[in-house]
Design a protein around this motif. Structure first.
Motif, PDB file in Angstrom:
ATOM      1  N   GLY A 118      11.498  55.004  66.966  1.00  0.00           N
ATOM      2  CA  GLY A 118      11.906  56.407  66.857  1.00  0.00           C
ATOM      3  C   GLY A 118      13.213  56.625  67.588  1.00  0.00           C
ATOM      4  N   GLU A 119      13.573  57.895  67.746  1.00  0.00           N
ATOM      5  CA  GLU A 119      14.835  58.218  68.410  1.00  0.00           C
ATOM      6  C   GLU A 119      14.801  57.743  69.851  1.00  0.00           C
ATOM      7  OE1 GLU A 119      17.691  59.389  67.229  1.00  0.00           O
ATOM      8  OE2 GLU A 119      16.766  59.170  65.255  1.00  0.00           O
ATOM      9  N   PRO A 120      15.904  57.279  70.414  1.00  0.00           N
ATOM     10  CA  PRO A 120      17.217  57.134  69.784  1.00  0.00           C
ATOM     11  C   PRO A 120      17.492  55.731  69.218  1.00  0.00           C
ATOM     12  CG  PRO A 120      17.443  56.863  72.138  1.00  0.00           C
ATOM     13  CD  PRO A 120      15.964  57.027  71.860  1.00  0.00           C
ATOM     14  N   TYR A 121      16.462  54.886  69.072  1.00  0.00           N
ATOM     15  CA  TYR A 121      16.770  53.502  68.686  1.00  0.00           C
ATOM     16  C   TYR A 121      16.544  53.196  67.201  1.00  0.00           C
ATOM     17  CZ  TYR A 121      16.607  53.377  73.740  1.00  0.00           C
ATOM     18  OH  TYR A 121      16.802  53.668  75.055  1.00  0.00           O
ATOM     19  N   GLY A 122      15.430  53.662  66.652  1.00  0.00           N
ATOM     20  CA  GLY A 122      15.210  53.400  65.231  1.00  0.00           C
ATOM     21  C   GLY A 122      13.990  52.538  64.958  1.00  0.00           C
ATOM     22  N   ARG A 123      13.952  51.976  63.741  1.00  0.00           N
ATOM     23  CA  ARG A 123      12.803  51.170  63.326  1.00  0.00           C
ATOM     24  C   ARG A 123      13.197  49.693  63.297  1.00  0.00           C
ATOM     25  NH1 ARG A 123      10.835  49.665  58.161  1.00  0.00           N
ATOM     26  NH2 ARG A 123      12.363  50.984  57.138  1.00  0.00           N
ATOM     27  N   TYR A 124      12.501  48.889  64.051  1.00  0.00           N
ATOM     28  CA  TYR A 124      12.820  47.462  64.121  1.00  0.00           C
ATOM     29  C   TYR A 124      12.035  46.690  63.066  1.00  0.00           C
ATOM     30  CZ  TYR A 124      14.676  48.632  68.747  1.00  0.00           C
ATOM     31  OH  TYR A 124      15.374  49.190  69.777  1.00  0.00           O
ATOM     32  N   ILE A 138      17.708  46.936  62.094  1.00  0.00           N
ATOM     33  CA  ILE A 138      17.279  48.320  61.938  1.00  0.00           C
ATOM     34  C   ILE A 138      17.682  48.736  60.524  1.00  0.00           C
ATOM     35  CG2 ILE A 138      17.408  50.653  62.886  1.00  0.00           C
ATOM     36  CD1 ILE A 138      18.361  49.439  65.544  1.00  0.00           C
ATOM     37  N   PRO A 139      16.764  48.587  59.560  1.00  0.00           N
ATOM     38  CA  PRO A 139      17.140  48.753  58.158  1.00  0.00           C
ATOM     39  C   PRO A 139      17.725  50.137  57.899  1.00  0.00           C
ATOM     40  CG  PRO A 139      14.758  48.463  58.392  1.00  0.00           C
ATOM     41  CD  PRO A 139      15.343  48.327  59.741  1.00  0.00           C
ATOM     42  N   GLY A 140      18.763  50.154  57.068  1.00  0.00           N
ATOM     43  CA  GLY A 140      19.375  51.418  56.702  1.00  0.00           C
ATOM     44  C   GLY A 140      20.370  51.910  57.734  1.00  0.00           C
ATOM     45  N   GLU A 141      20.284  51.389  58.957  1.00  0.00           N
ATOM     46  CA  GLU A 141      21.193  51.885  59.994  1.00  0.00           C
ATOM     47  C   GLU A 141      22.090  50.781  60.533  1.00  0.00           C
ATOM     48  OE1 GLU A 141      19.818  54.879  62.640  1.00  0.00           O
ATOM     49  OE2 GLU A 141      17.857  54.883  61.645  1.00  0.00           O
ATOM     50  N   VAL A 142      21.466  49.742  61.133  1.00  0.00           N
ATOM     51  CA  VAL A 142      22.273  48.602  61.584  1.00  0.00           C
ATOM     52  C   VAL A 142      21.766  47.401  60.803  1.00  0.00           C
ATOM     53  CG1 VAL A 142      23.145  47.352  63.575  1.00  0.00           C
ATOM     54  CG2 VAL A 142      22.204  49.640  63.887  1.00  0.00           C
ATOM     55  N   GLU A 143      22.406  47.113  59.713  1.00  0.00           N
ATOM     56  CA  GLU A 143      21.914  46.041  58.844  1.00  0.00           C
ATOM     57  C   GLU A 143      22.110  44.673  59.478  1.00  0.00           C
ATOM     58  OE1 GLU A 143      20.044  46.019  56.394  1.00  0.00           O
ATOM     59  OE2 GLU A 143      20.059  48.102  55.718  1.00  0.00           O
ATOM     60  N   GLU A 144      23.141  44.563  60.329  1.00  0.00           N
ATOM     61  CA  GLU A 144      23.445  43.281  60.951  1.00  0.00           C
ATOM     62  C   GLU A 144      22.262  42.809  61.794  1.00  0.00           C
ATOM     63  OE1 GLU A 144      25.622  40.158  61.154  1.00  0.00           O
ATOM     64  OE2 GLU A 144      26.686  41.940  60.431  1.00  0.00           O
ATOM     65  N   ALA A 145      21.845  41.567  61.570  1.00  0.00           N
ATOM     66  CA  ALA A 145      20.699  41.051  62.326  1.00  0.00           C
ATOM     67  C   ALA A 145      21.072  40.802  63.781  1.00  0.00           C
ATOM     68  CB  ALA A 145      20.208  39.761  61.687  1.00  0.00           C
ATOM     69  N   PHE A 146      20.150  41.091  64.646  1.00  0.00           N
ATOM     70  CA  PHE A 146      20.322  40.821  66.079  1.00  0.00           C
ATOM     71  C   PHE A 146      19.438  39.621  66.421  1.00  0.00           C
ATOM     72  CE2 PHE A 146      18.944  41.405  70.489  1.00  0.00           C
ATOM     73  CZ  PHE A 146      20.147  41.633  71.143  1.00  0.00           C
ATOM     74  N   PRO A 147      20.037  38.515  66.846  1.00  0.00           N
ATOM     75  CA  PRO A 147      19.240  37.313  67.095  1.00  0.00           C
ATOM     76  C   PRO A 147      18.423  37.429  68.385  1.00  0.00           C
ATOM     77  CG  PRO A 147      21.612  36.846  67.006  1.00  0.00           C
ATOM     78  CD  PRO A 147      21.457  38.309  67.111  1.00  0.00           C
ATOM     79  N   LEU A 148      17.187  36.980  68.333  1.00  0.00           N
ATOM     80  CA  LEU A 148      16.307  37.025  69.502  1.00  0.00           C
ATOM     81  C   LEU A 148      16.165  35.595  70.014  1.00  0.00           C
ATOM     82  CD1 LEU A 148      13.873  39.553  67.872  1.00  0.00           C
ATOM     83  CD2 LEU A 148      15.361  40.025  69.831  1.00  0.00           C
ATOM     84  N   GLN A 149      16.498  35.392  71.279  1.00  0.00           N
ATOM     85  CA  GLN A 149      16.717  34.024  71.756  1.00  0.00           C
ATOM     86  C   GLN A 149      15.579  33.472  72.622  1.00  0.00           C
ATOM     87  OE1 GLN A 149      20.566  34.212  73.633  1.00  0.00           O
ATOM     88  NE2 GLN A 149      21.035  32.115  73.088  1.00  0.00           N
TER      89      GLN A 149
END
Ligand code: HEC
Ligand code: HEC
Ligand code: HEC
Ligand code: HEC
Ligand code: HEC
Ligand code: HEC
Ligand code: HEC
Length: 376
Positions: free
Chosen positions: A97-103, A116-127
């Motif tokens: 939810g706000e302010p981050y979005g749906r993971y 974050i589909p629809g908002e930050v399409e770029e994948a964030f790698p989890l290490q």
């Protein structure tokens, strides 16, 4: 700066990928839980800093080796790409939810990632994955920051064993993200980042978005120190001289320093907290124990290992074993020890070391300030 540029700059560096791949392929060998640690320790031993890795200790200390293998200490740091971690996230969604979005979590060729589909399409790698999963697992990624050099993002979604669910990572204030990357995680810099890795690993230092000399988990040599010389002597003679590894100086105070280095000493909290001792300090067992009459009046006879075999997971210790620990001092009324007028031979823990639940952490902690509680 656009996310794509940062992510590319940071996470896909060829050298660190190679290192990870090497570790992962070891992970598939005979010893899945620990093998990637030993790859690194062999490398360390060659570099002459004296670490040999826990597999070497097994040769002569089978029992402690096997006990330790079941302890949270032996599993508290992993690659997020390992199946045991990735399978808890991949294919799932978590609506912050706000302010981050749906993971949305998924596997890609490099391991585990989130978007974050629809908002930050770029994948964030989890290490990296911190926490054994006995209670919770939190993900951490290193990145390059224009001002701070290397920084760590502690991902905002955490896996909780309780009901096998994803939820908000504990201890992160709900702030408006200043950058795209901060939508995925809380940024840690400098000492906070280094200490986070320090408490969950045996060796490793963050340099240029990599953990150099990484041996994952709180292994034998984190507590006992580098073992190469001890092993050399043990192999050369029938009985190695005592304390060629470990510390003969461990008394009740230095042992509390050892455990308190990670489980926290009073110096890690504010004076106000120390004075008021709110319930949440139950999380920091050394802080509580130091206040207890059991500790103060025992004049050095009481230490963490009076009640805890440091190699044995708490889940394998029965209630009656805990009571036996209390009774060794309290059964018989003497000049120096009183016995309990209410319940002299059972139930000690629930009345004198009650458990406080920390719902946000998905777990609870026992108050180590052993005493007669007002509600008793
Ligand atoms: C280098 C840091 C570090 C040191 C030193 C350390 N611990 Fe821990 N301990 C941890 C971490 C991290 C966890 C969480 C493990 C997990 O992910 O489940 C933990 C978990 C535990 C647990 C609960 C998990 C279980 O499986 O039982 C006990 C009990 C414990 N530690 C006791 C001790 C004692 C006693 C000492 C000193 C002899 C000690 N620890 C020293 C970092 C440390
Ligand atoms: C001062 C040492 C220390 C630092 C710094 C530290 N941890 Fe821990 N961590 C512990 C100990 C000790 C535990 C065992 C339970 C507890 O006290 O919460 C633990 C437990 C955990 C757990 C498992 C939850 C549980 O209660 O079993 C996770 C996840 C975790 N830490 C993540 C992190 C992350 C992410 C960071 C850095 C941002 C971090 N830790 C920094 C010592 C530390
Ligand atoms: C969290 C810290 C910690 C870790 C991790 C740890 N130890 Fe220990 N170990 C201790 C402490 C503290 C003592 C002293 C206990 C006592 O005096 O009762 C000890 C005692 C020992 C002893 C002598 C007493 C005994 O139990 O036989 C051996 C041998 C030993 N450890 C081996 C190991 C090996 C092998 C590993 C890894 C598989 C390991 N330890 C991991 C803290 C640790
Ligand atoms: C080749 C056999 C061998 C190997 C390998 C070995 N040890 Fe030992 N270790 C011994 C012997 C023998 C003793 C003395 C008798 C005893 O306490 O069991 C000992 C004693 C100890 C003690 C008790 C303190 C002391 O010196 O009296 C600790 C702690 C310990 N070892 C830790 C380790 C750790 C940690 C490793 C791995 C890094 C390791 N050992 C690897 C043979 C070995
Ligand atoms: C190494 C010995 C030792 C062990 C083990 C020990 N205690 Fe104590 N405890 C003491 C001493 C000494 C005192 C102070 C004299 C007295 O009250 O007996 C004390 C005091 C207490 C008190 C009174 C505290 C106060 O503030 O008035 C309680 C309650 C207590 N212990 C409970 C326990 C429980 C429960 C356990 C097990 C979880 C335990 N003790 C383990 C030595 C010990
Ligand atoms: C049902 C709760 C309960 C249980 C179970 C319990 N206690 Fe107590 N204990 C108390 C209360 C209440 C007092 C304070 C009694 C008083 O002051 O009259 C007390 C007092 C004590 C004292 C201080 C004695 C004194 O003379 O002031 C010690 C020591 C103690 N308990 C140890 C233990 C031990 C060890 C166990 C387990 C074998 C245990 N208790 C089990 C509630 C409990
Ligand atoms: C007098 C006995 C006693 C002493 C001394 C003691 N503990 Fe504990 N500890 C316990 C009991 C009892 C539990 C709860 C066990 C359970 O889960 O049933 C516990 C639980 C824990 C846990 C698991 C999380 C929690 O709080 O429930 C950790 C971690 C821990 N102790 C660390 C330490 C450290 C570090 C020290 C030394 C500073 C220490 N303990 C000293 C009795 C003791």
């Amino acid at each position: 700066m656009p996310l794509a540029a940062l992510a590319l700059l940071v996470f896909r560096s060829e050298s660190s990928r190679t290192a990870l791949v090497a570790q992962e392929s070891r992970t598939q060998s005979a010893l899945p839980e620990t093998a990637f640690g030993s790859t690194v320790t062999e490398h360390n031993a060659q570099n002459g800093n004296g670490y040999v890795g826990r597999e070497v200790c097994r040769e002569c200390h089978v029992e402690n080796y096997e006990l330790h293998g079941m302890h949270g200490h032996a599993h508290t740091f992993a690659m997020a790409s390992e199946e045991k971690i990735a399978s808890k996230f991949a294919g799932r969604e978590y609506e912050y939810g706000e302010p981050y979005g749906r993971y949305e979590y998924f596997r890609d060729e490099d391991g585990l990632a989130v978007r974050i589909p629809g908002e930050v399409e770029e994948a964030f790698p989890l290490q990296y994955a911190l926490g054994s999963g006995h209670n919770a697992i939190t993900l951490l990624s290193l990145a390059k920051d224009s001002e701070k050099g290397t920084v760590a993002y502690e991902h905002r979604g955490t896996w909780f064993r309780d009901r096998d669910r994803l939820g908000p990572t504990p201890g992160q204030p709900l702030v408006v993200p200043e950058t795209e990357l901060e939508r995925f995680g809380m940024k840690h810099v400098d000492n906070v980042m280094q200490k986070c890795i320090y408490c969950h690993t045996t060796t490793g230092t963050v340099i240029d978005q990599e953990i150099v000399g990484l041996t994952a988990n709180v292994n034998c040599e984190k507590c006992h120190g580098p073992g190469a010389e001890h092993v050399r002597q043990a192999r050369a003679m029938k009985e190695p001289p005592p304390f060629s590894v470990g510390s003969k100086k461990w008394d009740s105070e230095s042992e509390i320093q050892l455990c308190g280095d990670c489980h926290r000493l009073p110096e890690a909290i504010t004076l106000k907290e120390l004075r008021e001792y709110p319930d949440k300090l139950a999380r920091f067992q050394p802080v509580g124990l130091l206040r207890s009459q059991c500790f103060i009046e025992s004049e050095g006879a009481l230490r963490c290992t009076t009640c805890h075999n440091p190699h044995k997971t708490i889940g394998a210790v029965s209630e009656s074993e805990h009571v036996a620990n209390c009774i060794q001092c309290h059964q018989v009324e003497t000049d120096s020890h009183r016995s309990c007028p209410v319940s002299p031979s059972d139930g000690c823990i629930k009345c004198h070391m009650p458990k406080y639940d920390f719902e946000s952490l998905g777990t609870g902690f026992h108050d180590h300030w052993i005493r007669v509680h007002p509600e008793d």
